[in-house]
Design an enzyme around this catalytic site. Structure first.
Site, PDB file in Angstrom:
ATOM      1  N   VAL B  97     -63.223  -9.713  64.251  1.00 36.19           N
ATOM      2  CA  VAL B  97     -62.855 -10.590  65.537  1.00 36.19           C
ATOM      3  C   VAL B  97     -61.434 -10.739  65.168  1.00 36.19           C
ATOM      4  O   VAL B  97     -60.870 -11.091  64.198  1.00 36.19           O
ATOM      5  CB  VAL B  97     -63.704 -12.065  65.095  1.00 36.19           C
ATOM      6  N   CYS B  98     -60.473 -10.788  66.276  1.00 38.64           N
ATOM      7  CA  CYS B  98     -59.260 -11.041  66.223  1.00 38.64           C
ATOM      8  C   CYS B  98     -58.764 -12.319  65.726  1.00 38.64           C
ATOM      9  O   CYS B  98     -59.270 -13.407  66.640  1.00 38.64           O
ATOM     10  CB  CYS B  98     -58.500 -10.623  67.626  1.00 38.64           C
ATOM     11  N   ALA B  99     -58.127 -12.573  64.852  1.00 39.38           N
ATOM     12  CA  ALA B  99     -57.613 -13.737  64.129  1.00 39.38           C
ATOM     13  C   ALA B  99     -57.178 -14.836  65.166  1.00 39.38           C
ATOM     14  O   ALA B  99     -57.371 -16.006  65.512  1.00 39.38           O
ATOM     15  CB  ALA B  99     -56.781 -13.877  63.173  1.00 39.38           C
TER      16      ALA B  99
END
Lengths: 113, 139, 105
Positions: B97-99
């Site tokens: 998941v993109c932070a």
């Protein structure tokens, strides 16, 4: 491993949420990884270039900071939206649809945005 | 060192060695907003069934909602968050998941579903470089 | 590194709700194929959508519709527009192996 040619196809106008910025961020990241990054503004994507001088200046600053140098704007998309006379910075090259199709055919990856 | 039988995935990869490709998937839409997540999951399973390698599934923009373990749809078999977690535990698929996209939408370690990890956008680019194909869902 | 494969274009929106199918069709190169998934399968059962395309030089080499998405919308028994094939997820994966790039619209 040689760099991949990755085209980010920007087909949406400016939105209220964070997505407009996120689409450029991913392209900037690919450039930071030394990939051959292409930005292609098609369809409603050309509206982001017509959103006003401040927006365009901010976009240009990001692009210049990231060293992305292949930026294409489709002439037919501009014309269909009454933007044929839009003045763009030199970094943005206006191409005919056939030229865009030819470029797309040379890509290793295409990422929509 | 004792000999150990290869796990399922190794066997399948060996079987299809000649034609196996490396795939990376990008998911851009939330699970209960759009069919993209379900399509990506079905594609992921079908690609593993054919012996291809799934380098990574990257969740970006609204796609980060796929990792929210607090999502609780009434019918469990439609809980895509669980179904992704199952894919990770069964097949060892790397779900990232993109932070920053997650932070903007309230997704962080505290509500991260099992099998997902939070990392940077560089993980998408790395997967793109490694993979033979990138397939985007929710474009 | 030359790209030896044609592109696979994937459209996921109904042609009655969005312009992405039309916009995709305007950008096909010779030899590219088109896969209709999710709400785009409504295009597969609508002959009129494809009328103008038959005479275009850059029409898709193959047009395919994802069968589980047809089923999900109760369209499994409908006849598809001329020349459109059905494909399941295994077939979708095979299409991805034989095309590149994979261009989602």
């Amino acid at each position: 491993m040689s760099a991949k040619r990755i085209m980010f196809v920007l087909r949406n106008g400016k939105t209220a949420g964070p997505s407009t910025d996120e689409r450029i961020e991913v392209a900037m990241m690919a450039q930071a990884f030394d990939q051959e990054v292409h930005l292609a503004y098609l369809d409603d994507g050309v509206f982001t270039l017509a959103a006003g001088p401040d927006d365009l200046a901010a976009l240009l600053a990001k692009i210049e900071e990231s060293d992305i140098s292949h930026i294409w704007v489709e002439q037919q998309s501009l014309a269909e939206r009454g933007l044929a006379d839009l003045v763009l910075p030199d970094l943005f090259a206006v191409l005919d649809r056939h030229q865009i199709i030819e470029l797309m055919g040379q890509m290793h990856m295409v990422i929509p945005g | 060192m004792h000999w150990r039988p290869p796990d399922d995935r190794t066997v399948r990869h060996a079987q299809y060695k000649e034609t196996a490709l490396k795939f990376a998937l990008l998911v851009l839409k939330a699970p209960f907003q759009h069919q993209a997540s379900a399509s990506a999951l079905a594609f992921a399973r079908a690609s593993l069934d054919q012996g291809h390698q799934l380098v990574r599934v990257f969740f970006y923009e609204e796609g980060v909602q796929n990792a929210n373990r607090l999502a609780a749809p009434s019918a469990p078999d439609t809980n895509l968050v669980h179904l992704w977690s199952n894919l990770a535990s069964e097949q060892g698929v790397d779900l990232v998941v993109c932070a920053s996209a997650g932070l903007r939408r309230g997704l962080r370690e505290a509500n991260l579903a099992p099998g997902f990890r939070i990392s940077g956008l560089g993980q998408l680019i790395e997967a793109t470089i490694i993979a033979d194909r990138l397939v985007t869902f929710g474009g | 590194m030359n790209k030896p494969l044609p592109a696979l274009h994937i459209v996921n929106k109904s042609p009655f709700a969005a312009s992405s199918l039309e916009q995709c069709l305007q950008r096909l190169a010779v030899g590219d194929s088109l896969l209709l998934i999710e709400d785009a399968v409504y295009a597969a059962i609508t002959e009129e959508i494809w009328d103008g395309l038959r005479t275009q030089p850059n029409k898709p080499a193959r047009i395919l519709a994802l069968s589980p998405d047809l089923c999900q919308r109760g369209l499994a028994d409908k006849s598809l527009a001329e020349g459109i094939e059905q494909v399941d997820y295994a077939g979708f994966v095979e299409l991805v192996t034989t095309h590149n790039p994979i261009h989602s619209w």
